[in-house]
Design a protein around this motif. Sequence first.
Motif, short mmCIF file in Angstrom:
data_model
loop_
_atom_site.label_atom_id
_atom_site.label_comp_id
_atom_site.label_asym_id
_atom_site.label_seq_id
_atom_site.Cartn_x
_atom_site.Cartn_y
_atom_site.Cartn_z
N SER A 181 0.86 -1.06 0.11
CA SER A 181 -0.01 0.10 0.12
C SER A 181 1.14 1.26 -0.10
O SER A 181 0.41 2.20 -0.77
CB SER A 181 -0.97 0.10 1.19
N ASN B 294 2.48 1.64 -3.43
CA ASN B 294 1.51 2.29 -4.29
C ASN B 294 1.39 3.57 -4.25
O ASN B 294 1.30 4.18 -5.27
CB ASN B 294 0.10 1.56 -4.00
N ASN C 184 2.25 6.31 -7.25
CA ASN C 184 1.40 7.29 -7.67
C ASN C 184 1.81 8.62 -7.70
O ASN C 184 1.59 9.32 -8.72
CB ASN C 184 -0.06 7.17 -7.00
N LEU D 238 -1.04 -1.09 -11.77
CA LEU D 238 -1.34 -0.68 -10.27
C LEU D 238 -1.48 0.91 -10.20
O LEU D 238 -1.92 1.64 -9.63
CB LEU D 238 -0.68 -1.24 -9.05
N THR E 277 -4.48 3.17 -9.71
CA THR E 277 -4.64 3.84 -8.67
C THR E 277 -5.11 5.44 -8.99
O THR E 277 -5.85 6.13 -8.38
CB THR E 277 -3.51 4.17 -7.83
N ALA F 126 -6.63 5.02 -4.42
CA ALA F 126 -5.66 4.13 -3.74
C ALA F 126 -6.56 3.01 -3.23
O ALA F 126 -6.21 1.98 -3.44
CB ALA F 126 -4.61 4.76 -2.88
N ILE G 94 -6.47 -0.75 -4.46
CA ILE G 94 -5.97 -2.23 -3.69
C ILE G 94 -6.82 -3.02 -3.35
O ILE G 94 -6.54 -4.45 -3.10
CB ILE G 94 -5.13 -1.20 -2.35
#
Length: 159
Positions: A16, A19, A23, A82, A86, A91, A95
């Motif tokens: 997480s 990610n 982003n 991903l 996102t 997010a 996820i």
Amino acid sequence: MVAGLVLALIAGSLVSLQNIFNNRVNEKTGSWSTTTLVLGMGFVASFAMSLAVEGKGTFDIQNMEPWYWISGMIGVGVVICLVQATRLLGATFAISIVMTSQLGFALLWDSLGWLGLEKVPFTSNQLIGVLVIVGGILVFKLGGKQEQQETAWPSANEE
């Protein structure tokens, strides 16, 4: 078992966190630059750690199946997809979908014994577990939309 649970929780938090970082990098550079940076830095870091921990064992790969080498290329797809998911979904929602997809495909591969995994019998409890998670995601996403609509459109009493 406790160690496995702790490691899985740490991995989830790191995915997480990564990610979110990916982003932010993507907002400044673009998807392919982000992927190159993320995987390149990951290579440097993991190679250095491997040399520090395993030493010459890092290069002991003669017993590896050749098709396992595509794992790094799969990582490119993971990061690209991903980062874009996102950007398009946010997010938390992205996820949630990724975790459900991981669980569903892991269940499939375990049940079929693919990719060298020991075959695990498929049970209705496993299917119910995945469906409960999918239901939770739907409640999460649809509940959020209803709440947004209520705040975006004032009622007649509020005008």
